[in-house]
Design a protein around this motif. Structure first.
Motif, PDB file in Angstrom:
ATOM      1  N   SER A  79       1.807  12.438  -9.347  1.00 47.81           N
ATOM      2  CA  SER A  79       1.091  13.726  -9.169  1.00 47.81           C
ATOM      3  C   SER A  79       2.198  14.938  -9.246  1.00 47.81           C
ATOM      4  O   SER A  79       1.769  15.899  -9.812  1.00 47.81           O
ATOM      5  CB  SER A  79       0.351  13.751  -7.948  1.00 47.81           C
ATOM      6  OG  SER A  79       1.236  13.630  -6.693  1.00 47.81           O
ATOM      7  N   ILE A  80       3.454  14.488  -8.609  1.00 44.91           N
ATOM      8  CA  ILE A  80       4.471  15.621  -8.756  1.00 44.91           C
ATOM      9  C   ILE A  80       4.917  15.772 -10.160  1.00 44.91           C
ATOM     10  O   ILE A  80       5.019  16.892 -10.622  1.00 44.91           O
ATOM     11  CB  ILE A  80       5.795  15.034  -7.873  1.00 44.91           C
ATOM     12  CG1 ILE A  80       5.235  15.001  -6.442  1.00 44.91           C
ATOM     13  CG2 ILE A  80       6.978  16.030  -8.042  1.00 44.91           C
ATOM     14  CD1 ILE A  80       4.919  16.392  -5.994  1.00 44.91           C
ATOM     15  N   GLY A  81       4.824  14.887 -11.044  1.00 38.29           N
ATOM     16  CA  GLY A  81       5.449  14.908 -12.266  1.00 38.29           C
ATOM     17  C   GLY A  81       4.141  15.533 -13.126  1.00 38.29           C
ATOM     18  O   GLY A  81       4.657  16.503 -13.996  1.00 38.29           O
ATOM     19  N   PHE A  82       2.907  15.232 -12.787  1.00 36.78           N
ATOM     20  CA  PHE A  82       1.790  16.288 -13.509  1.00 36.78           C
ATOM     21  C   PHE A  82       1.975  17.487 -13.130  1.00 36.78           C
ATOM     22  O   PHE A  82       1.857  18.347 -13.959  1.00 36.78           O
ATOM     23  CB  PHE A  82       0.599  15.584 -13.181  1.00 36.78           C
ATOM     24  CG  PHE A  82      -0.644  16.314 -13.569  1.00 36.78           C
ATOM     25  CD1 PHE A  82      -1.017  16.262 -14.915  1.00 36.78           C
ATOM     26  CD2 PHE A  82      -1.316  17.398 -12.737  1.00 36.78           C
ATOM     27  CE1 PHE A  82      -1.886  17.021 -15.497  1.00 36.78           C
ATOM     28  CE2 PHE A  82      -2.431  18.129 -13.430  1.00 36.78           C
ATOM     29  CZ  PHE A  82      -2.646  17.806 -14.620  1.00 36.78           C
ATOM     30  N   ILE A  83       2.326  17.856 -11.933  1.00 39.39           N
ATOM     31  CA  ILE A  83       2.313  19.485 -11.397  1.00 39.39           C
ATOM     32  C   ILE A  83       3.449  20.050 -12.172  1.00 39.39           C
ATOM     33  O   ILE A  83       3.343  21.228 -12.638  1.00 39.39           O
ATOM     34  CB  ILE A  83       2.407  19.348  -9.842  1.00 39.39           C
ATOM     35  CG1 ILE A  83       1.086  18.965  -9.431  1.00 39.39           C
ATOM     36  CG2 ILE A  83       2.895  20.786  -9.472  1.00 39.39           C
ATOM     37  CD1 ILE A  83       1.147  18.834  -7.895  1.00 39.39           C
ATOM     38  N   ILE A  84       4.708  19.478 -12.259  1.00 37.80           N
ATOM     39  CA  ILE A  84       5.743  20.103 -12.773  1.00 37.80           C
ATOM     40  C   ILE A  84       5.595  20.133 -14.321  1.00 37.80           C
ATOM     41  O   ILE A  84       5.901  21.301 -14.878  1.00 37.80           O
ATOM     42  CB  ILE A  84       7.118  19.187 -12.541  1.00 37.80           C
ATOM     43  CG1 ILE A  84       7.569  19.304 -10.931  1.00 37.80           C
ATOM     44  CG2 ILE A  84       8.343  19.700 -13.325  1.00 37.80           C
ATOM     45  CD1 ILE A  84       8.438  18.371 -10.607  1.00 37.80           C
ATOM     46  N   LYS A  85       5.151  19.145 -15.090  1.00 45.10           N
ATOM     47  CA  LYS A  85       5.172  19.010 -16.673  1.00 45.10           C
ATOM     48  C   LYS A  85       3.849  19.726 -16.985  1.00 45.10           C
ATOM     49  O   LYS A  85       3.766  20.361 -18.127  1.00 45.10           O
ATOM     50  CB  LYS A  85       5.473  17.754 -17.269  1.00 45.10           C
ATOM     51  CG  LYS A  85       6.726  17.479 -17.060  1.00 45.10           C
ATOM     52  CD  LYS A  85       7.149  15.986 -17.751  1.00 45.10           C
ATOM     53  CE  LYS A  85       8.494  15.865 -17.726  1.00 45.10           C
ATOM     54  NZ  LYS A  85       8.891  14.759 -18.689  1.00 45.10           N
ATOM     55  N   PHE A  96       0.863  -1.178   0.057  1.00 42.72           N
ATOM     56  CA  PHE A  96      -0.155   0.053  -0.005  1.00 42.72           C
ATOM     57  C   PHE A  96       0.792   1.308  -0.174  1.00 42.72           C
ATOM     58  O   PHE A  96       0.591   2.386  -0.768  1.00 42.72           O
ATOM     59  CB  PHE A  96      -0.857  -0.348   1.121  1.00 42.72           C
ATOM     60  CG  PHE A  96      -2.090   1.218   1.324  1.00 42.72           C
ATOM     61  CD1 PHE A  96      -2.792   1.216   0.211  1.00 42.72           C
ATOM     62  CD2 PHE A  96      -1.662   2.166   2.131  1.00 42.72           C
ATOM     63  CE1 PHE A  96      -3.644   2.486   0.347  1.00 42.72           C
ATOM     64  CE2 PHE A  96      -2.540   3.167   2.218  1.00 42.72           C
ATOM     65  CZ  PHE A  96      -3.560   3.247   1.277  1.00 42.72           C
ATOM     66  N   GLY A  97       1.834   0.949   0.818  1.00 49.03           N
ATOM     67  CA  GLY A  97       2.915   2.475   0.811  1.00 49.03           C
ATOM     68  C   GLY A  97       3.507   2.572  -0.527  1.00 49.03           C
ATOM     69  O   GLY A  97       3.747   3.673  -0.764  1.00 49.03           O
ATOM     70  N   PHE A  98       3.943   1.634  -1.100  1.00 50.98           N
ATOM     71  CA  PHE A  98       4.674   1.474  -2.424  1.00 50.98           C
ATOM     72  C   PHE A  98       3.563   2.328  -3.373  1.00 50.98           C
ATOM     73  O   PHE A  98       4.089   3.186  -4.287  1.00 50.98           O
ATOM     74  CB  PHE A  98       5.225   0.090  -2.811  1.00 50.98           C
ATOM     75  CG  PHE A  98       5.508   0.216  -4.431  1.00 50.98           C
ATOM     76  CD1 PHE A  98       6.733   0.681  -4.679  1.00 50.98           C
ATOM     77  CD2 PHE A  98       4.776  -0.177  -5.624  1.00 50.98           C
ATOM     78  CE1 PHE A  98       7.331   0.717  -5.788  1.00 50.98           C
ATOM     79  CE2 PHE A  98       5.312  -0.545  -6.756  1.00 50.98           C
ATOM     80  CZ  PHE A  98       6.550   0.194  -6.915  1.00 50.98           C
ATOM     81  N   PHE A  99       2.383   1.729  -3.505  1.00 52.70           N
ATOM     82  CA  PHE A  99       1.495   2.376  -4.318  1.00 52.70           C
ATOM     83  C   PHE A  99       1.190   3.893  -4.056  1.00 52.70           C
ATOM     84  O   PHE A  99       1.071   4.642  -5.131  1.00 52.70           O
ATOM     85  CB  PHE A  99       0.037   1.702  -4.419  1.00 52.70           C
ATOM     86  CG  PHE A  99       0.009   0.350  -5.201  1.00 52.70           C
ATOM     87  CD1 PHE A  99       0.189   0.420  -6.641  1.00 52.70           C
ATOM     88  CD2 PHE A  99       0.111  -0.764  -4.714  1.00 52.70           C
ATOM     89  CE1 PHE A  99       0.151  -0.692  -7.190  1.00 52.70           C
ATOM     90  CE2 PHE A  99      -0.035  -2.086  -5.442  1.00 52.70           C
ATOM     91  CZ  PHE A  99       0.074  -1.879  -6.786  1.00 52.70           C
ATOM     92  N   ILE A 100       1.082   4.240  -2.989  1.00 50.78           N
ATOM     93  CA  ILE A 100       0.862   5.583  -2.404  1.00 50.78           C
ATOM     94  C   ILE A 100       2.190   6.473  -3.074  1.00 50.78           C
ATOM     95  O   ILE A 100       2.008   7.570  -3.464  1.00 50.78           O
ATOM     96  CB  ILE A 100       0.738   5.748  -0.955  1.00 50.78           C
ATOM     97  CG1 ILE A 100      -0.533   5.183  -0.642  1.00 50.78           C
ATOM     98  CG2 ILE A 100       0.766   7.319  -0.602  1.00 50.78           C
ATOM     99  CD1 ILE A 100      -1.766   5.960  -1.014  1.00 50.78           C
ATOM    100  N   ALA A 101       3.178   5.909  -2.975  1.00 41.04           N
ATOM    101  CA  ALA A 101       4.642   6.576  -3.145  1.00 41.04           C
ATOM    102  C   ALA A 101       4.493   6.896  -4.945  1.00 41.04           C
ATOM    103  O   ALA A 101       4.748   7.799  -5.416  1.00 41.04           O
ATOM    104  CB  ALA A 101       5.954   5.886  -2.813  1.00 41.04           C
ATOM    105  N   VAL A 102       4.009   5.809  -5.654  1.00 41.33           N
ATOM    106  CA  VAL A 102       3.994   5.718  -7.125  1.00 41.33           C
ATOM    107  C   VAL A 102       3.044   7.057  -7.465  1.00 41.33           C
ATOM    108  O   VAL A 102       3.355   7.740  -8.399  1.00 41.33           O
ATOM    109  CB  VAL A 102       3.743   4.395  -7.643  1.00 41.33           C
ATOM    110  CG1 VAL A 102       3.257   4.656  -9.092  1.00 41.33           C
ATOM    111  CG2 VAL A 102       4.850   3.471  -7.696  1.00 41.33           C
TER     112      VAL A 102
END
Length: 82
Positions: A19-25, A8-14
């Motif tokens: 989302s960070i990639g979407f915000i940046i690009k 679950f933690g791995f999926f949340i990290a992905v």
């Protein structure tokens, strides 16, 4: 239980990284195959008239079938993918 929490933690990290990639690009996700038009079809249903099953439901008085039948009574709507 530890494996479930780790997964679950791995999926949340992905999801967080995406989302960070979407915000940046700022790019949205786009399809690459072209959809129905890539198959040479102009619309999802190329039927000229309703099937016998739908006609039978309309004859029995099914309101949902009558609403579905309305799409056969108008001009086909084509759209262009750009």
């Amino acid at each position: 239980m530890e494996t479930i929490l780790l997964t679950f933690g791995f999926f949340i990290a992905v999801i967080f990284a995406m989302s960070i990639g979407f915000i940046i690009k700022g790019k949205t996700i786009k399809g690459s195959c072209g959809g129905i038009t890539a198959l040479g079809m102009k619309k999802m249903c190329d039927c000229e008239e309703p099937c016998d099953n739908l006609k039978e439901k309309v004859a029995q008085g099914d309101e949902q079938a009558k609403a579905e039948m309305a799409r056969f009574n108008k001009e086909p709507q084509f759209y262009e993918v750009k």
